[in-house]
Design a protein around this motif. Structure first.
Motif, short mmCIF file in Angstrom:
data_model
loop_
_atom_site.label_atom_id
_atom_site.label_comp_id
_atom_site.label_asym_id
_atom_site.label_seq_id
_atom_site.Cartn_x
_atom_site.Cartn_y
_atom_site.Cartn_z
N THR A 150 15.43 17.88 13.33
CA THR A 150 15.04 17.12 14.51
C THR A 150 14.44 18.08 15.53
O THR A 150 14.98 19.17 15.75
CB THR A 150 16.26 16.42 15.14
OG1 THR A 150 16.86 15.57 14.17
CG2 THR A 150 15.85 15.58 16.35
N LYS A 180 13.54 -0.39 13.65
CA LYS A 180 14.94 -0.10 13.94
C LYS A 180 15.05 0.22 15.43
O LYS A 180 14.06 0.55 16.08
CB LYS A 180 15.47 1.05 13.10
CG LYS A 180 14.85 2.41 13.39
CD LYS A 180 15.27 3.47 12.40
CE LYS A 180 16.75 3.70 12.32
NZ LYS A 180 17.13 4.81 11.42
N ASP A 184 19.76 3.48 17.29
CA ASP A 184 20.15 3.78 15.91
C ASP A 184 19.40 5.00 15.37
O ASP A 184 19.98 5.83 14.65
CB ASP A 184 19.89 2.57 15.01
CG ASP A 184 20.89 1.46 15.22
OD1 ASP A 184 21.96 1.73 15.81
OD2 ASP A 184 20.61 0.31 14.81
N ALA A 185 18.13 5.10 15.72
CA ALA A 185 17.33 6.25 15.26
C ALA A 185 17.90 7.55 15.82
O ALA A 185 18.01 8.55 15.11
CB ALA A 185 15.87 6.07 15.68
N LYS A 187 21.01 8.04 16.90
CA LYS A 187 22.33 8.27 16.30
C LYS A 187 22.21 8.89 14.91
O LYS A 187 23.03 9.73 14.52
CB LYS A 187 23.10 6.96 16.20
CG LYS A 187 23.68 6.47 17.52
CD LYS A 187 24.44 5.17 17.32
CE LYS A 187 25.11 4.70 18.59
NZ LYS A 187 25.81 3.40 18.39
N ASP A 188 21.19 8.48 14.16
CA ASP A 188 21.00 9.01 12.81
C ASP A 188 20.63 10.50 12.82
O ASP A 188 20.84 11.19 11.82
CB ASP A 188 19.91 8.24 12.08
CG ASP A 188 20.35 6.84 11.68
OD1 ASP A 188 21.56 6.58 11.68
OD2 ASP A 188 19.48 6.01 11.39
N ASP A 189 20.06 10.98 13.93
CA ASP A 189 19.55 12.35 13.96
C ASP A 189 20.30 13.28 14.90
O ASP A 189 19.90 14.44 15.07
CB ASP A 189 18.06 12.34 14.34
CG ASP A 189 17.17 12.29 13.12
OD1 ASP A 189 17.26 11.31 12.36
OD2 ASP A 189 16.39 13.24 12.91
N SER A 191 24.38 14.28 16.93
CA SER A 191 25.84 14.18 16.78
C SER A 191 26.53 14.72 18.03
O SER A 191 25.90 15.34 18.89
CB SER A 191 26.30 14.97 15.54
OG SER A 191 25.96 16.35 15.69
N GLN A 195 24.64 13.64 21.18
CA GLN A 195 24.38 12.25 20.83
C GLN A 195 24.88 11.32 21.92
O GLN A 195 24.19 10.36 22.29
CB GLN A 195 25.07 11.90 19.50
CG GLN A 195 24.87 10.46 19.08
CD GLN A 195 25.70 10.10 17.86
OE1 GLN A 195 26.79 9.53 17.96
NE2 GLN A 195 25.20 10.46 16.67
#
Length: 367
Positions: A150, A180, A184-185, A187-189, A191, A195
């Protein structure tokens, strides 16, 4: 304030309303000044007028501009002067009308047409100018999160500089374009604490209330208790305050924190936080304090030293060209004793250089 007024920076005894382009009336200024003088609190006020370098075309006619573009892209090669003139001589709203009218008149998608006629960084600028601000931000975020790894820098810049209205539009466009939610995008990338602060900002729940000095002092104390006063750091306190308070309230908090600790909040963040979380928190503080300076520093960094970070250079210029780029130019020259245009000339060439200079408002005359 008149659009032609120069940017001013001054230290006065006053406070600031939410930095969304609204101006203080004289009555508000006097009332707030009296309130702060009574409490003996001095706040540094940076007054910036919302001024871009790309303006709406007077006497605009979408059909005429479409005809120019069609003629300029006809046959082999493209007349770059025509393309640059149209794309940098109209506002984003007008360019959206051109995109729609072009398809009506010629049955072709102008964005795809321009993509096929341009290339490299020059092409990126041309295509970027044809997108709405939300479309452009959404694409930058998608690319930052695409594939392995990322690129946090565009994420932090875009998400930290959007106001509530811009964020809501960005979320809507992102879902429409990429299927999407932006949350959500992200959160997927991401932490952890990084995050959490990103997701918090995406909620677009920042207050727009005017500053309250008593609560600012309380928030400053809470930040101190959560950070420098204790062993370890309670990141959630930093998150809750920096993500949700209004810009005017945050400015008052920064002043109260410095008065309480004799250190700036930026110093505290450097000492207590690290990594992408620290970078995000510092970005929020820098944007609240002085958005034009934040962008000027980002542009300077993109061109400093060997090589050029073209992605950042293009992104910042396109994102600010109709809002604060005129102020960024002034602050850049004041800070680095040289013009933004000179730096662009030193780091770019050809049509890419020409279109950036046209956006900045310092286009070189054609030989």
């Amino acid at each position: 304030m008149a659009e032609t007024e120069v940017i001013t920076t001054k230290t006065i005894t006053t406070t600031v309303v939410e930095g969304s382009g609204a101006d203080l009336t004289q009555e508000e200024l006097e009332r707030l000044t009296e309130e702060i003088m009574r409490k003996r609190v001095e706040v540094t006020l940076h007054v910036y007028f919302r001024r871009g370098t790309v303006k709406a075309m007077k006497g605009f006619n979408a059909e005429e501009q479409c005809e120019k573009l069609k003629a300029g892209m006809k046959g082999l090669g493209t007349e770059e002067t025509v393309l640059i003139d149209v794309l940098t001589g109209t506002s984003n709203e007008q360019r959206q009308e051109i995109v729609r009218q072009y398809k009506v008149m010629f049955g072709q998608d102008l964005v795809e047409q321009v993509k096929s006629e341009t290339s490299g960084n020059y092409g990126k600028v041309c295509v970027g100018l044809l997108k709405t601000p939300a479309q452009y931000d959404a694409e930058c975020l998608m690319k930052a999160m695409k594939g392995l790894g990322t690129d946090e820098n565009p994420m932090i810049e875009i998400i930290c500089t959007c106001n509530n209205e811009e964020m809501e539009e960005l979320k809507e466009v992102y879902r429409k374009e990429y299927g999407k939610s932006l949350e959500d995008a992200v959160k997927d990338d991401t932490s952890g604490d990084f995050q959490r602060v990103m997701v918090g900002l995406i909620q677009a729940r920042r207050s727009t209330e005017k500053a309250d000095l008593e609560s600012a002092a309380a928030d400053a104390q809470e930040l101190y208790n959560a950070g420098e006063k204790k062993w370890g750091t309670d990141e959630s306190v930093f998150n809750a305050i920096l993500v949700s308070r209004s810009y005017s309230q945050l400015r008052a908090i920064f002043t109260a924190y410095e008065k309480l600790t004799e250190r700036t909040l930026l110093d505290a963040i450097d000492a207590e936080l690290s990594g992408d979380l620290a970078k995000t928190m510092k970005t929020i503080v820098r944007v609240v304090q002085n958005k034009a300076l934040y962008y000027a520093e980002t542009l300077h960094k993109s061109m400093k030293g060997l090589g050029t970070d073209d992605d950042t250079l293009v992104r910042v210029i396109l994102r600010t060209c109709e809002s604060v780029l005129a102020d960024v130019k002034n602050v850049f020259q004041e800070t680095y004793n040289d013009t933004l245009s000179n730096w662009i000339i030193g780091d770019t060439s050809g049509d890419y250089q020409d279109i950036l200079l046209a956006i900045v408002g310092d286009r070189k005359p054609r030989e």
